[in-house]
Design a protein around this motif. Structure first.
Motif, short mmCIF file in Angstrom:
data_model
loop_
_atom_site.label_atom_id
_atom_site.label_comp_id
_atom_site.label_asym_id
_atom_site.label_seq_id
_atom_site.Cartn_x
_atom_site.Cartn_y
_atom_site.Cartn_z
N GLN A 137 -3.61 -2.72 2.45
CA GLN A 137 -4.16 -2.65 1.09
C GLN A 137 -3.06 -2.32 0.08
OE1 GLN A 137 -8.06 -0.72 0.38
NE2 GLN A 137 -6.92 0.65 -0.97
N ARG A 138 -2.21 -1.37 0.42
CA ARG A 138 -1.11 -1.01 -0.48
C ARG A 138 -0.16 -2.19 -0.69
NH1 ARG A 138 0.19 5.06 1.90
NH2 ARG A 138 -1.60 6.08 0.93
N ARG A 139 0.10 -2.92 0.40
CA ARG A 139 1.01 -4.07 0.28
C ARG A 139 0.41 -5.15 -0.63
NH1 ARG A 139 3.46 -8.23 4.69
NH2 ARG A 139 4.86 -9.21 3.23
N VAL A 140 -0.88 -5.42 -0.49
CA VAL A 140 -1.54 -6.42 -1.34
C VAL A 140 -1.46 -6.00 -2.80
CG1 VAL A 140 -3.76 -7.46 -1.92
CG2 VAL A 140 -3.06 -7.31 0.47
N ILE A 141 -1.75 -4.73 -3.07
CA ILE A 141 -1.69 -4.23 -4.45
C ILE A 141 -0.26 -4.33 -4.99
CG2 ILE A 141 -1.91 -2.16 -5.90
CD1 ILE A 141 -4.31 -1.38 -4.07
N ASP A 142 0.72 -3.95 -4.18
CA ASP A 142 2.12 -4.05 -4.61
C ASP A 142 2.51 -5.49 -4.91
OD1 ASP A 142 2.47 -1.34 -4.41
OD2 ASP A 142 3.62 -1.40 -2.53
N ASN A 143 2.05 -6.43 -4.08
CA ASN A 143 2.37 -7.84 -4.31
C ASN A 143 1.77 -8.36 -5.60
OD1 ASN A 143 3.92 -8.09 -2.01
ND2 ASN A 143 2.33 -9.06 -0.79
N MET A 144 0.65 -7.79 -6.01
CA MET A 144 -0.01 -8.24 -7.23
C MET A 144 0.52 -7.53 -8.47
SD MET A 144 -4.00 -8.84 -6.16
CE MET A 144 -4.30 -7.14 -5.72
N ARG A 151 9.70 -4.55 -5.23
CA ARG A 151 9.26 -4.57 -3.83
C ARG A 151 10.44 -4.53 -2.87
NH1 ARG A 151 6.33 -9.01 -5.56
NH2 ARG A 151 7.09 -10.30 -3.83
N TYR A 152 11.52 -5.23 -3.23
CA TYR A 152 12.71 -5.23 -2.38
C TYR A 152 13.29 -3.83 -2.26
CZ TYR A 152 17.56 -5.67 -0.97
OH TYR A 152 18.76 -5.49 -0.33
N TRP A 153 13.49 -3.15 -3.41
CA TRP A 153 14.12 -1.84 -3.36
C TRP A 153 13.22 -0.80 -2.69
CZ3 TRP A 153 18.93 -1.99 -3.23
CH2 TRP A 153 19.66 -2.90 -4.00
N GLU A 154 11.91 -0.94 -2.86
CA GLU A 154 11.00 -0.02 -2.17
C GLU A 154 11.03 -0.25 -0.66
OE1 GLU A 154 7.13 -0.17 -3.99
OE2 GLU A 154 7.89 0.67 -5.88
N PHE A 155 11.13 -1.52 -0.25
CA PHE A 155 11.24 -1.84 1.17
C PHE A 155 12.52 -1.23 1.75
CE2 PHE A 155 13.04 -4.59 4.49
CZ PHE A 155 12.02 -4.57 5.42
N MET A 156 13.64 -1.39 1.06
CA MET A 156 14.92 -0.87 1.55
C MET A 156 14.93 0.65 1.58
SD MET A 156 16.57 -3.52 2.44
CE MET A 156 18.25 -2.94 2.67
N SER A 161 16.87 1.72 7.92
CA SER A 161 17.46 1.25 9.18
C SER A 161 16.98 -0.16 9.52
CB SER A 161 17.13 2.21 10.33
OG SER A 161 15.74 2.25 10.56
N LEU A 162 15.74 -0.45 9.19
CA LEU A 162 15.19 -1.78 9.43
C LEU A 162 15.89 -2.81 8.55
CD1 LEU A 162 13.15 -3.64 10.79
CD2 LEU A 162 11.45 -2.92 9.09
N GLY A 163 16.12 -2.46 7.30
CA GLY A 163 16.81 -3.37 6.38
C GLY A 163 18.17 -3.78 6.88
N GLN A 164 18.84 -2.90 7.61
CA GLN A 164 20.18 -3.20 8.14
C GLN A 164 20.12 -4.12 9.36
OE1 GLN A 164 21.97 0.61 8.88
NE2 GLN A 164 21.94 1.21 6.73
N TYR A 174 9.50 -11.83 4.27
CA TYR A 174 8.55 -10.71 4.23
C TYR A 174 8.08 -10.45 2.80
CZ TYR A 174 6.77 -5.93 4.43
OH TYR A 174 5.99 -4.81 4.29
N LEU A 175 8.99 -10.51 1.85
CA LEU A 175 8.66 -10.23 0.45
C LEU A 175 7.96 -11.39 -0.24
CD1 LEU A 175 11.95 -8.43 -0.64
CD2 LEU A 175 9.75 -7.36 -0.14
N GLY A 176 8.00 -12.58 0.38
CA GLY A 176 7.35 -13.74 -0.22
C GLY A 176 8.18 -14.35 -1.34
#
Length: 196
Positions: A137-144, A151-156, A161-164, A174-176
């Motif tokens: 739900q949070r991801r859908v709201i963030d995408n909208m 979204r990129y900077w929040e993901f990183m 560690s995943l980003g690396q 992933y970010l669309g």
């Protein structure tokens, strides 16, 4: 290691070690090589899996042939196609190893058995489903409501560690957004700021 599965379950619910061990005993260990598929579109998903080593991407391919990643599964995460698994219908997703990986799998038959015989299992998966639903739900709201750059900077920030461990193409999927647009975001961040 089965200990990692045991600890993950213990963090979600309070139960006796014996009960948790009985549930863990229903899982089977599997090694998956990089670029190997756990699931392909059109197959029925027959498992839920807990990742103890490595990294997976769960994705679908749209009508234009573009890969769209729903989520990644790294150590201490669960992966499945819940729709296909629960309804035993052909999957619309692919689950592919990004790295050499190790997982613990439970079949639908064994999970159904656990629901009937171990009360802790229903509580465990109810809690996990609520957490997954909240994250989705949070991801859908963030995408909208947020820009691709936000979204990129929040993901990183959330998964440094995943980003690396991912390529720019995987992060973009992933970010669309396009790989080119992600490159622009990264170049913008690398530019020196003018002196004030």
């Amino acid at each position: 290691m089965i200990e990692a599965l045991f600890l993950n379950i213990s963090r979600h619910i309070s139960s006796s070690p014996a009960d948790i061990k009985q549930f863990c005993d229903l899982f089977s260990f599997q090694q998956i090589h990089k670029k190997e598929f756990l699931l392909r579109k059109g197959e029925v998903c027959k498992f839920e899996a807990f990742v103890t080593k490595g990294l997976f991407k769960v994705y679908h391919i749209d009508a234009k042939g573009t890969e769209q990643i729903l989520y990644f599964g790294m150590e201490d995460w669960w992966i499945t196609d819940i729709d296909s698994f629960m309804n035993q219908e052909p999957s619309r997703l692919f689950i592919e190893a990004i790295e050499d990986s190790e997982i613990w799998l439970i079949s639908k038959k064994d999970k159904d058995f656990a629901y009937e015989h171990y009360p802790i299992v229903e509580k465990l998966f109810r809690i996990m489903t609520q957490k997954t639903h909240t994250a989705l739900q949070r991801r859908v709201i963030d995408n909208m409501s947020k820009t691709a750059e936000q979204r990129y900077w929040e993901f990183m920030e959330k998964y440094p560690s995943l980003g690396q461990r991912l390529t720019n193409i995987q992060i973009a999927a992933y970010l669309g957004i396009s790989h080119e647009f992600l490159s622009k975001i990264r170049r913008k961040a690398a530019r020196p700021r003018p002196n004030s």
